[in-house]
Design a protein around this motif. Structure first.
Motif, PDB file in Angstrom:
ATOM      1  N   GLU A  13       0.731  -1.157  -0.019  1.00 37.18           N
ATOM      2  CA  GLU A  13       0.053   0.052  -0.110  1.00 37.18           C
ATOM      3  C   GLU A  13       0.969   1.083  -0.072  1.00 37.18           C
ATOM      4  N   LEU A  14       1.909   1.293   0.757  1.00 39.99           N
ATOM      5  CA  LEU A  14       2.919   2.361   0.835  1.00 39.99           C
ATOM      6  C   LEU A  14       3.564   2.660  -0.459  1.00 39.99           C
ATOM      7  N   SER A  15       4.107   1.427  -1.165  1.00 38.66           N
ATOM      8  CA  SER A  15       4.534   1.636  -2.285  1.00 38.66           C
ATOM      9  C   SER A  15       3.701   2.207  -3.514  1.00 38.66           C
ATOM     10  N   GLU A  16       2.505   1.667  -3.369  1.00 40.45           N
ATOM     11  CA  GLU A  16       1.231   2.222  -4.404  1.00 40.45           C
ATOM     12  C   GLU A  16       0.942   3.638  -4.124  1.00 40.45           C
ATOM     13  N   GLY A  17       0.888   4.034  -2.739  1.00 39.65           N
ATOM     14  CA  GLY A  17       0.676   5.456  -2.367  1.00 39.65           C
ATOM     15  C   GLY A  17       1.837   6.360  -2.822  1.00 39.65           C
ATOM     16  N   ILE A  18       3.178   5.941  -2.763  1.00 37.12           N
ATOM     17  CA  ILE A  18       4.400   6.666  -3.180  1.00 37.12           C
ATOM     18  C   ILE A  18       4.216   6.773  -4.665  1.00 37.12           C
ATOM     19  N   HIS A  19       3.766   5.803  -5.520  1.00 38.49           N
ATOM     20  CA  HIS A  19       3.569   5.886  -6.839  1.00 38.49           C
ATOM     21  C   HIS A  19       2.654   6.979  -7.079  1.00 38.49           C
ATOM     22  N   GLU A  20       1.460   6.917  -6.633  1.00 33.63           N
ATOM     23  CA  GLU A  20       0.395   7.883  -6.799  1.00 33.63           C
ATOM     24  C   GLU A  20       0.778   9.368  -6.589  1.00 33.63           C
ATOM     25  N   LEU A  21       1.360   9.332  -5.371  1.00 34.57           N
ATOM     26  CA  LEU A  21       1.796  10.719  -5.037  1.00 34.57           C
ATOM     27  C   LEU A  21       2.760  11.267  -6.251  1.00 34.57           C
ATOM     28  N   THR A  22       3.725  10.428  -6.541  1.00 37.28           N
ATOM     29  CA  THR A  22       4.918  10.857  -7.753  1.00 37.28           C
ATOM     30  C   THR A  22       4.025  11.188  -8.836  1.00 37.28           C
ATOM     31  N   VAL A  23       2.943  10.409  -9.206  1.00 38.74           N
ATOM     32  CA  VAL A  23       2.042  10.743 -10.358  1.00 38.74           C
ATOM     33  C   VAL A  23       1.655  11.922 -10.167  1.00 38.74           C
ATOM     34  N   ASP A  24       0.811  12.296  -9.183  1.00 37.40           N
ATOM     35  CA  ASP A  24       0.156  13.581  -8.924  1.00 37.40           C
ATOM     36  C   ASP A  24       1.191  14.655  -8.901  1.00 37.40           C
ATOM     37  N   ILE A  25       2.585  14.594  -8.276  1.00 38.79           N
ATOM     38  CA  ILE A  25       3.275  15.589  -8.392  1.00 38.79           C
ATOM     39  C   ILE A  25       3.903  15.925  -9.746  1.00 38.79           C
ATOM     40  N   GLU A  26       4.077  14.925 -10.486  1.00 34.56           N
ATOM     41  CA  GLU A  26       4.428  15.200 -11.953  1.00 34.56           C
ATOM     42  C   GLU A  26       3.348  15.476 -12.982  1.00 34.56           C
ATOM     43  N   GLU A  27       2.201  15.403 -12.160  1.00 32.81           N
ATOM     44  CA  GLU A  27       1.190  16.011 -13.152  1.00 32.81           C
ATOM     45  C   GLU A  27       0.871  17.475 -12.632  1.00 32.81           C
ATOM     46  N   PHE A  28       1.167  17.722 -11.275  1.00 31.16           N
ATOM     47  CA  PHE A  28       1.072  19.140 -11.050  1.00 31.16           C
ATOM     48  C   PHE A  28       2.149  19.983 -11.415  1.00 31.16           C
ATOM     49  N   THR A  29       3.192  19.523 -11.235  1.00 31.90           N
ATOM     50  CA  THR A  29       4.306  20.351 -11.831  1.00 31.90           C
ATOM     51  C   THR A  29       4.631  20.162 -13.419  1.00 31.90           C
ATOM     52  N   GLY A  30       3.975  19.253 -13.822  1.00 27.67           N
ATOM     53  CA  GLY A  30       4.096  18.941 -15.184  1.00 27.67           C
ATOM     54  C   GLY A  30       5.170  17.959 -15.542  1.00 27.67           C
ATOM     55  N   GLU A  31       5.926  17.774 -14.375  1.00 25.06           N
ATOM     56  CA  GLU A  31       7.390  17.214 -14.794  1.00 25.06           C
ATOM     57  C   GLU A  31       7.758  18.099 -15.511  1.00 25.06           C
ATOM     58  N   ARG A  32       6.887  19.060 -15.417  1.00 25.26           N
ATOM     59  CA  ARG A  32       6.978  20.097 -16.408  1.00 25.26           C
ATOM     60  C   ARG A  32       7.960  20.963 -16.349  1.00 25.26           C
ATOM     61  N   LYS A  33       8.917  21.102 -17.096  1.00 24.23           N
ATOM     62  CA  LYS A  33      10.213  22.085 -17.160  1.00 24.23           C
ATOM     63  C   LYS A  33       9.939  22.686 -18.279  1.00 24.23           C
ATOM     64  N   VAL A  34       8.891  23.741 -18.098  1.00 27.44           N
ATOM     65  CA  VAL A  34       8.635  24.723 -19.087  1.00 27.44           C
ATOM     66  C   VAL A  34       9.309  26.054 -19.255  1.00 27.44           C
ATOM     67  N   ALA A  35       9.878  26.031 -20.389  1.00 26.29           N
ATOM     68  CA  ALA A  35      10.994  27.201 -20.730  1.00 26.29           C
ATOM     69  C   ALA A  35      11.101  27.224 -22.059  1.00 26.29           C
ATOM     70  N   PHE A  36      11.085  28.332 -22.724  1.00 22.33           N
ATOM     71  CA  PHE A  36      11.420  28.520 -24.295  1.00 22.33           C
ATOM     72  C   PHE A  36      12.156  29.890 -24.661  1.00 22.33           C
TER      73      PHE A  36
END
Length: 210
Positions: A52-75
């Motif tokens: 459960e902890l592993s799944e929670g960490i994975h979901e949190l990582t997905v949420d963070i990546e979605e939140f920040t976009g894993e987004r390195k946004v620059a142009f």
């Protein structure tokens, strides 16, 4: 040593296991192999908790990546053509078509505009450079940073004293997903360049929206 862990065969002492489930294989061995039901349950619960902890960490990582976009946004983009851009009868976005950086793919050179891939605070900069060539020629331009069609910042020149000049503006903008930011040349004016890539437009995500 407890009876659950070791019982000599020749003592004739009955095995007292309490909550332990002992399956003793004596044969010629003077020992007892015991497996605790409680220990089994503890191992199962620990494994389930770790899963459960592993799944929670994975979901949190997905949420963070979605939140920040894993987004390195620059142009960063430049207008690289020589000659003059304008004048036009209407305001026209400047075609910064020479792209040196486009992380997050927010900048579209076909539109000459940046579209925010997510909510957040963004920093934008543009430099307007013009070289009219002949001394005494009129330098006449007004370049404006636009957010969804509204003027955010501008630079302008209207003189005959300078044959070339440049100006830079940097602003912070709070954007929602889908907001467009671009740089336009005001109608009736012109920018002249000698292909030094000094007319630039750049931006990046400072931090995502909360």
């Amino acid at each position: 040593m407890s009876a659950a862990s070791y019982v000599p065969l020749d003592l004739g002492v009955p095995l007292t296991c309490g909550n332990w489930d002992c399956n003793c294989a004596f044969n010629d061995k003077r020992s007892c192999c015991c497996v605790a039901k409680d220990l089994d349950r503890l191992v199962d619960r620990t494994y389930a908790s770790l899963q459960e902890l592993s799944e929670g960490i994975h979901e949190l990582t997905v949420d963070i990546e979605e939140f920040t976009g894993e987004r390195k946004v620059a142009f960063t983009a430049q207008w690289s053509k020589s000659g003059c851009f304008g004048p036009f009868t209407s305001n026209v976005p400047i075609p910064y078509s020479d792209i040196s950086l486009n992380q997050g793919h927010g900048y579209n050179k076909a539109l000459g505009a940046f579209t925010a891939p997510s909510d957040g605070l963004y920093s934008f900069s543009f430099t307007a450079y013009s070289d009219v060539g002949a001394e005494g020629a009129r330098m006449y331009h007004q370049v404006r940073l636009m957010k969804n069609g509204e003027v955010v910042a501008a630079v302008w020149e209207d003189n005959r004293e300078d044959s070339r000049d440049s100006a830079t503006q940097t602003v912070l903008l709070q954007l929602q997903h889908g907001c467009q930011v671009y740089v336009e040349l005001l109608s009736g004016r012109q920018l002249c360049s000698d292909n030094q890539k000094l007319n630039t437009f750049s931006g990046y995500l400072v931090y995502p929206g909360l």
